[in-house]
Scaffold this active site. Structure first.
Site, PDB file in Angstrom:
ATOM      1  N   PRO A 142       0.776  -1.247   0.000  1.00 47.86           N
ATOM      2  CA  PRO A 142       0.000   0.000   0.000  1.00 47.86           C
ATOM      3  C   PRO A 142       0.807   1.298   0.000  1.00 47.86           C
ATOM      4  O   PRO A 142       0.804   2.058   0.973  1.00 47.86           O
ATOM      5  CB  PRO A 142      -0.839  -0.142   1.268  1.00 47.86           C
ATOM      6  CG  PRO A 142       0.015  -0.954   2.178  1.00 47.86           C
ATOM      7  CD  PRO A 142       0.736  -1.928   1.285  1.00 47.86           C
ATOM      8  N   CYS A 143       1.426   1.603  -1.113  1.00 45.56           N
ATOM      9  CA  CYS A 143       2.171   2.854  -1.236  1.00 45.56           C
ATOM     10  C   CYS A 143       1.251   4.070  -1.211  1.00 45.56           C
ATOM     11  O   CYS A 143       1.699   5.181  -0.914  1.00 45.56           O
ATOM     12  CB  CYS A 143       3.045   2.842  -2.485  1.00 45.56           C
ATOM     13  SG  CYS A 143       2.205   2.360  -3.995  1.00 45.56           S
TER      14      CYS A 143
END
Length: 179
Positions: A135-136
């Site tokens: 989850p950037c």
């Protein structure tokens, strides 16, 4: 040999890539650095088990559920530094964010350095080849700045909204290189 598939999401087409039955790429259509790891021979193969698992994971995610990253066999390709950053990303809970600076501090501690560059962290975050799942989009700039998402800030906002974040605490930069 890389295998490729497509997934149709509420945000548009998402490309999937696997190698040796492991997920190596998830890119939103139009994303920066799309497919940069795909240098070997490629073949389209929609129904590999890893793709079916990934599509189910994405279905659950876009339905507002919180599927576990550990459900998927991930093998992102990158440098040792990038892997340190990506490991931290995998620990950010749904509906929460962390700043580039906080990640830099964690990396400095892990590597016994006095400090670490937030810009270096930003580069590693931006080159994450397995977007959404690693989850950037949960990484923000200082003071709630929504800077820097390789898939586009509009998609970052959408992903954070899916996760139930109150978006009034964030702002979109008006100018800069990470738009």
């Amino acid at each position: 040999m890389f295998y490729l598939s497509q997934y149709q999401s509420p945000m548009g087409s998402i490309s999937l890539a696997s190698q040796q039955n492991k997920l190596v790429g998830v890119w939103i259509e139009g994303q920066k650095y799309f497919g940069t790891i795909l240098k070997a021979e490629k073949q389209y193969h929609a129904n590999l088990p890893i793709f079916n698992q990934t599509k189910k994971w994405l279905d659950d995610y876009f339905a507002g559920k919180k599927p576990n990253i550990k459900q998927l066999d991930l093998a992102p390709q990158g440098t040792p530094f990038q892997h340190l950053v990506w490991q931290i990303l995998c620990q950010i809970p749904y509906g929460q964010v962390i700043t580039y600076g906080n990640i830099a501090k964690q990396i400095a501690l892990q590597t016994n350095k006095a400090s670490m560059s937030s810009q270096a962290v930003g580069g590693a975050v931006g080159h994450n080849p397995i977007s959404i799942i690693i989850p950037c989009h949960r990484v923000v700039g200082a003071n709630g700045n929504l800077t820097g998402y390789a898939g586009g800030i509009d998609k970052k906002i959408k992903l954070l909204e899916i996760e139930g974040l109150d978006m009034t605490q964030f702002f979109t930069p008006r100018k800069g290189t990470a738009l």
